[in-house]
Design an enzyme around this catalytic site. Structure first.
Site, PDB file in Angstrom:
ATOM      1  N   ASN A 153       0.786  -1.230   0.000  1.00 11.08           N
ATOM      2  CA  ASN A 153       0.000   0.000   0.000  1.00 11.08           C
ATOM      3  C   ASN A 153       0.823   1.287   0.000  1.00 11.08           C
ATOM      4  O   ASN A 153       0.316   2.347  -0.362  1.00 11.08           O
ATOM      5  CB  ASN A 153      -1.026   0.003   1.142  1.00 11.08           C
ATOM      6  CG  ASN A 153      -0.401  -0.126   2.515  1.00 11.08           C
ATOM      7  OD1 ASN A 153       0.793  -0.394   2.628  1.00 11.08           O
ATOM      8  ND2 ASN A 153      -1.190   0.060   3.543  1.00 11.08           N
ATOM      9  N   GLU A 249       5.380  -3.831  11.826  1.00 11.96           N
ATOM     10  CA  GLU A 249       4.143  -3.044  11.774  1.00 11.96           C
ATOM     11  C   GLU A 249       3.124  -3.887  11.039  1.00 11.96           C
ATOM     12  O   GLU A 249       3.220  -4.104   9.835  1.00 11.96           O
ATOM     13  CB  GLU A 249       4.352  -1.712  11.047  1.00 11.96           C
ATOM     14  CG  GLU A 249       3.111  -0.837  11.137  1.00 11.96           C
ATOM     15  CD  GLU A 249       2.889   0.062   9.937  1.00 11.96           C
ATOM     16  OE1 GLU A 249       3.858   0.418   9.248  1.00 11.96           O
ATOM     17  OE2 GLU A 249       1.722   0.383   9.677  1.00 11.96           O
ATOM     18  N   CYS A 283      -3.199   0.591   7.125  1.00 11.07           N
ATOM     19  CA  CYS A 283      -3.336  -0.031   8.459  1.00 11.07           C
ATOM     20  C   CYS A 283      -3.943   0.950   9.441  1.00 11.07           C
ATOM     21  O   CYS A 283      -4.576   0.543  10.406  1.00 11.07           O
ATOM     22  CB  CYS A 283      -2.039  -0.599   9.001  1.00 11.07           C
ATOM     23  SG  CYS A 283      -0.584  -0.205   8.146  1.00 11.07           S
TER      24      CYS A 283
HETATM   25  O1  G3P Z   1      -0.757   1.032   6.131  1.00 13.63           O
HETATM   26  C1  G3P Z   1       0.467   1.573   6.437  1.00 13.63           C
HETATM   27  C2  G3P Z   1       0.417   2.591   7.562  1.00 13.63           C
HETATM   28  O2  G3P Z   1       1.713   2.873   7.932  1.00 13.63           O
HETATM   29  C3  G3P Z   1      -0.467   3.775   7.263  1.00 13.63           C
HETATM   30  O3  G3P Z   1       0.187   4.971   7.115  1.00 13.63           O
HETATM   31  O4  G3P Z   1       0.362   7.368   6.625  1.00 13.63           O
HETATM   32  O5  G3P Z   1      -1.669   6.119   5.882  1.00 13.63           O
HETATM   33  O6  G3P Z   1      -1.329   6.592   8.258  1.00 13.63           O
HETATM   34  P1  G3P Z   1      -0.671   6.358   6.946  1.00 13.63           P
END
Ligand code: G3P
Length: 474
Positions: A153, A249, A283
């Site tokens: 992603n 993560e 996530c």
């Molecule tokens: O899904 C990966 C996670 O690190 C999301 O990052 O920047 O969308 O909050 P962000």
């Protein structure tokens, strides 16, 4: 269709076999990447280990220069990389450019932080803490070969957020991009190759999970793993590797908690963004909404109205919702909706699919007996749970198997603060949807969301160890 080559052992290679990468948008073949073999992986690690001894001996300034040269080359490929990313993972093109620019900022901030906080040792002098006759010098040393594994992603940001800190502090890197996102991975490698990064300091390994997936983890030359991805693989890594630092993560089931005192229009906008950006495939997306029963109808109506205005379609158009990464992701998302409906939930809108697209789906009356209450949908679904008592919400929030982030929406900041303190999670956001950024913040999860900390300073820390030299007066 292009055959992309990849950077290993100082060369751009094609490999004997290849993996075809198709776009989740129209299923068209975009290109191929090498399908490396176990034999390739063994020799990549041998070379990366050898390269470590000379790379770590360069001065910090020399390593910074290499990273800056890479940055220049990378920027000159901005359009190409953003377009390939849009094709490869069906992320809206605007978001691909934002990810690119965020990554440049990330590189700059990491260099700054490295210069300020990591190059000089921490010195503990004898007049501090009443230490007599001792002066301690505590240096940050690299660990060796870092294995960086990134998810589909964020093929740029979450790859370079591992590669850059690892290289800066003097590690060498074996980088495994997600298969969907591996063309972008090879382009990152190519930019490093063009900057004449010393031999084997960075290696981009592409290949079939079934052939090299476990193998890259098991190699004895791996000194640290930074992994972002699914819970199952994260747990496998943790079970296979002991006695080396890991940063994992994994997933999240970030809930948004809406108190009865909010401005419903504003909160609905924020929830929509938090839940549906990149079609919910983050996530940190809001994956469950607890709303006080007194305002539930109003919030749901507002969300329904906003959803009507969303544009759905090609990642190359100005749209909000694009195809999910795969048919199996779509199938999973639909199975969660079906289960919820079977157990009494009500679909307010959505639950329509077309090829890999799932139309944004709002589900009311979600209960804790439903799978979607605790399973991560990774899709544009907003499940609504109506509540009476905040203590009930706190209990269920804390019972979740995940613990990445959460958010509370209220006009009473003190009240929100008190609730935030009771919630068990990596980060709680007050009056904003959950998110990893800004990248200077520490980012971490608990339980099935993983462990270890990311974010600029913490990523640098995680890829170093402390070495002390203590002078004793005689
Ligand atoms: O899904 C990966 C996670 O690190 C999301 O990052 O920047 O969308 O909050 P962000």
């Amino acid at each position: 269709m292009n055959d992309y080559n990849t950077l290993i052992k100082g060369k751009m290679v094609y490999g004997e076999n290849k993996i075809i990468i198709k776009s989740p948008f129209n299923n068209i073949e975009i290109g191929s990447v090498p399908a490396l073999t176990k034999k390739d992986i063994d020799s990549v690690y041998d070379y990366a280990k050898k390269a470590f001894y000379s790379w770590k001996e360069l001065s910090p300034q020399e390593r910074i220069e290499y990273i800056n040269k890479f940055k220049k080359e990378f920027i000159s490929n901005r359009d190409l990389i953003a377009r390939i990313m849009a094709l490869e993972i069906a992320k809206p093109i605007k978001a691909c450019y934002s990810e690119f620019d965020r990554t440049i900022e990330y590189i700059d901030q990491t260099i700054e932080c490295y210069k300020k906080e990591f190059i000089n040792p921490d010195i503990v002098k004898e007049n501090i803490h009443g230490i007599k006759g001792k002066e301690g010098y505590f240096f940050r040393e690299p660990l060796g070969v870092v294995l960086a594994i990134s998810p589909f992603n964020y093929p740029l940001n979450l790859s370079l957020a591992k590669i850059i800190p690892a290289l800066l502090v003097g590690n060498t890197v074996v980088f495994k991009p997600a298969t969907q996102g591996s063309i972008v991975g090879t382009l990152i490698g190519k930019c490093f190759f063009k900057t004449k990064l010393p031999h084997s300091v960075l290696n981009v390994v592409t290949g079939k999970g079934s052939e090299i997936g476990d193998y890259i983890i098991e190699n004895n030359n791996v000194n640290m793993i930074s992994f972002t991805g699914g819970v199952d693989v994260g747990k496998k890594i943790a079970s296979k590797k002991s006695m080396i630092p890991l940063v994992l993560e994994l997933g999240g089931k970030d809930a948004g908690i809406v108190l009865e005192d909010v401005d419903i229009k504003e909160v609905a906008k924020e929830i929509l963004k938090g839940a549906l950006d990149y079609s919910g495939q983050r996530c940190t997306a809001i994956k469950l909404v607890y709303v006080h029963e007194k305002i539930a109808d109003k919030l749901i109506n507002q969300l329904k109205e906003l959803i009507k205005g969303l544009k759905i379609g090609s990642p190359f158009d100005d749209v909000d919702i694009t195809p999910l990464i795969s048919q199996s992701s779509l199938k999973w998302a639909k199975s969660l909706i079906d289960d919820a409906v079977k157990k009494g939930a009500k679909v307010v809108c959505g639950n329509i699919s077309d090829e890999n697209i799932l139309f944004p789906t709002l589900i009311d009356k979600v209960k804790h007996s439903m799978l979607i209450f605790d399973e991560e949908q990774f899709a544009p679904i907003i499940p609504i749970v109506r509540y009476k008592e905040i203590d009930w919400v706190i209990k269920y929030f804390n019972n979740s198997k995940f613990g990445l982030q959460g958010s509370i929406f209220s006009n009473d900041e003190d009240k929100a603060w008190e609730i935030a303190k009771k919630l068990n999670s990596g980060t709680i956001n007050i009056n904003k949807s959950s998110s990893r950024g800004p990248d200077i913040f520490p980012f971490s999860g608990i339980k099935d969301s993983g462990f270890g900390v990311q974010g600029i300073k913490w990523a640098l820390e995680s890829m170093t160890r402390i070495k002390g030299i203590v002078k004793n007066k005689i």
